[in-house]
Design a protein around this motif. Structure first.
Motif, PDB file in Angstrom:
ATOM      1  N   MET A  59      11.526  23.764  80.073  1.00  0.00           N
ATOM      2  CA  MET A  59      11.676  22.857  78.929  1.00  0.00           C
ATOM      3  C   MET A  59      13.026  22.146  78.911  1.00  0.00           C
ATOM      4  O   MET A  59      13.254  21.277  78.078  1.00  0.00           O
ATOM      5  N   ILE A  60      13.947  22.510  79.811  1.00  0.00           N
ATOM      6  CA  ILE A  60      15.284  21.928  79.757  1.00  0.00           C
ATOM      7  C   ILE A  60      15.247  20.423  79.986  1.00  0.00           C
ATOM      8  O   ILE A  60      15.952  19.655  79.308  1.00  0.00           O
ATOM      9  N   ASN A  61      14.413  19.954  80.951  1.00  0.00           N
ATOM     10  CA  ASN A  61      14.335  18.514  81.199  1.00  0.00           C
ATOM     11  C   ASN A  61      13.787  17.770  79.988  1.00  0.00           C
ATOM     12  O   ASN A  61      14.278  16.687  79.638  1.00  0.00           O
ATOM     13  N   GLU A  62      12.765  18.335  79.358  1.00  0.00           N
ATOM     14  CA  GLU A  62      12.170  17.699  78.191  1.00  0.00           C
ATOM     15  C   GLU A  62      13.177  17.580  77.044  1.00  0.00           C
ATOM     16  O   GLU A  62      13.292  16.523  76.403  1.00  0.00           O
ATOM     17  N   LEU A  63      13.925  18.655  76.808  1.00  0.00           N
ATOM     18  CA  LEU A  63      14.917  18.636  75.738  1.00  0.00           C
ATOM     19  C   LEU A  63      16.037  17.643  76.034  1.00  0.00           C
ATOM     20  O   LEU A  63      16.518  16.941  75.129  1.00  0.00           O
ATOM     21  N   LEU A  64      16.445  17.581  77.292  1.00  0.00           N
ATOM     22  CA  LEU A  64      17.494  16.634  77.673  1.00  0.00           C
ATOM     23  C   LEU A  64      17.033  15.190  77.502  1.00  0.00           C
ATOM     24  O   LEU A  64      17.793  14.332  77.021  1.00  0.00           O
ATOM     25  N   LEU A  65      15.785  14.899  77.881  1.00  0.00           N
ATOM     26  CA  LEU A  65      15.262  13.540  77.729  1.00  0.00           C
ATOM     27  C   LEU A  65      15.152  13.144  76.260  1.00  0.00           C
ATOM     28  O   LEU A  65      15.521  12.029  75.877  1.00  0.00           O
ATOM     29  N   LEU A  66      14.650  14.050  75.438  1.00  0.00           N
ATOM     30  CA  LEU A  66      14.537  13.762  74.009  1.00  0.00           C
ATOM     31  C   LEU A  66      15.923  13.580  73.384  1.00  0.00           C
ATOM     32  O   LEU A  66      16.136  12.671  72.564  1.00  0.00           O
ATOM     33  N   GLY A  67      16.856  14.429  73.788  1.00  0.00           N
ATOM     34  CA  GLY A  67      18.221  14.300  73.292  1.00  0.00           C
ATOM     35  C   GLY A  67      18.857  12.988  73.721  1.00  0.00           C
ATOM     36  O   GLY A  67      19.540  12.325  72.922  1.00  0.00           O
ATOM     37  N   SER A  68      18.610  12.606  74.970  1.00  0.00           N
ATOM     38  CA  SER A  68      19.142  11.334  75.471  1.00  0.00           C
ATOM     39  C   SER A  68      18.587  10.160  74.686  1.00  0.00           C
ATOM     40  O   SER A  68      19.311   9.209  74.359  1.00  0.00           O
ATOM     41  N   LEU A  69      17.285  10.230  74.385  1.00  0.00           N
ATOM     42  CA  LEU A  69      16.649   9.152  73.631  1.00  0.00           C
ATOM     43  C   LEU A  69      17.302   8.974  72.264  1.00  0.00           C
ATOM     44  O   LEU A  69      17.628   7.850  71.853  1.00  0.00           O
ATOM     45  N   VAL A  70      17.523  10.093  71.573  1.00  0.00           N
ATOM     46  CA  VAL A  70      18.143  10.037  70.246  1.00  0.00           C
ATOM     47  C   VAL A  70      19.564   9.503  70.333  1.00  0.00           C
ATOM     48  O   VAL A  70      19.970   8.610  69.566  1.00  0.00           O
ATOM     49  N   VAL A  71      20.332  10.014  71.290  1.00  0.00           N
ATOM     50  CA  VAL A  71      21.740   9.615  71.424  1.00  0.00           C
ATOM     51  C   VAL A  71      21.854   8.139  71.808  1.00  0.00           C
ATOM     52  O   VAL A  71      22.658   7.388  71.222  1.00  0.00           O
ATOM     53  N   ILE A  72      21.042   7.691  72.757  1.00  0.00           N
ATOM     54  CA  ILE A  72      21.153   6.314  73.247  1.00  0.00           C
ATOM     55  C   ILE A  72      20.700   5.311  72.193  1.00  0.00           C
ATOM     56  O   ILE A  72      21.362   4.297  71.951  1.00  0.00           O
ATOM     57  N   PHE A  73      19.565   5.577  71.530  1.00  0.00           N
ATOM     58  CA  PHE A  73      19.103   4.675  70.479  1.00  0.00           C
ATOM     59  C   PHE A  73      20.079   4.657  69.306  1.00  0.00           C
ATOM     60  O   PHE A  73      20.352   3.603  68.732  1.00  0.00           O
ATOM     61  N   SER A  74      20.598   5.825  68.947  1.00  0.00           N
ATOM     62  CA  SER A  74      21.573   5.902  67.854  1.00  0.00           C
ATOM     63  C   SER A  74      22.848   5.136  68.221  1.00  0.00           C
ATOM     64  O   SER A  74      23.437   4.449  67.365  1.00  0.00           O
TER      65      SER A  74
END
Length: 237
Positions: free
Chosen positions: A1-16
């Motif tokens: 699940m580490i890749n999935e969590l990193l991608l979701l986190g990246s999405l939030v950080v980049i859009f924010s």
């Protein structure tokens, strides 16, 4: 699940980060985000990861934020400013490609340790970046045109300029991303991976773009609030 969590986190950080840049710097902030995102995406797309049961490139999220930036600009600043962001993205890609390739011309010193790694990463960059440059220009220009075409259609049909933001946002991005995904996968990876892998990359990339497109809709609505607050703060009531 580490890749999935990193991608979701990246999405939030980049859009924010795109929204924060727009709040602080206005359209100039989105121009900067576009330049950074196009360069970073061209490096990240060299990396393949498995996430959500699919093989995909890491550049998908950064490419997605460039569409968010042009849609925010289209919505709040106008078509001319959105096309300007596309031009900035193209210039940034060309500039970085020339600079990164010039590194290969230097003769490293005997104590150098990084050049082999740089060569390993950037030896494939020209093809990737030329592919990205062509596809980025096509898909982004199509996205801007579609955004305003949807806007004109809904305004004419319902007589309200503000309504149906979700339609023009997703209607433009989801269509232009088909072009982006198919053309980039073929131009950048044909001959590098076998056909099943190409289709896997293409499908997973488009699914990611569908998800990011749906996720960026709230960000577009927030950008309108940010625009109103900026105008009020700057006395543009």
């Amino acid at each position: 699940m580490i890749n999935e969590l990193l991608l979701l986190g990246s999405l939030v950080v980049i859009f924010s980060s795109a929204l924060i840049a727009y709040y602080i710097f206005g359209k100039a902030g989105l121009y900067a985000v576009t330049a950074i995102a196009t360069i970073t995406a061209n490096i990240e797309c060299l990396i393949l990861v498995n996430a959500f049961g699919m093989e995909q490139t890491l550049g998908n999220v950064f490419f997605a934020v460039t569409f968010l930036a042009t849609d925010i600009l289209s919505e709040n600043e106008g078509k001319k400013e959105a096309n300007k962001a596309v031009g900035i993205g193209i210039f940034a890609s060309v500039f970085f490609m020339l600079i990164s390739q010039s590194w290969m011309l230097y003769t490293p010193s005997n104590s150098d340790w990084v050049m082999p790694s740089i060569q390993g990463v950037f030896s494939n960059t020209p093809r990737m970046m030329i592919s990205s440059l062509v596809v980025y220009a096509i898909s982004q220009l199509v996205d801007v045109q579609l955004y305003h075409a949807w806007w004109k259609l809904t305004e004419k049909r319902f007589g309200d300029k503000k309504r149906f933001l979700w339609l023009r946002n997703n209607g433009s991005t989801l269509i232009s991303q088909i072009l982006n995904t198919a053309l980039f996968t073929l131009f950048a990876f044909f001959g590098t991976y076998d056909i099943p892998t190409l289709f896997s990359i293409m499908l997973s990339s488009y699914i990611i773009f569908v998800v990011t497109s749906l996720c960026d809709t709230p960000a577009i609505y927030l950008s309108r609030i940010i625009k109103a607050k900026r105008d009020k703060r700057l006395g543009k009531m």
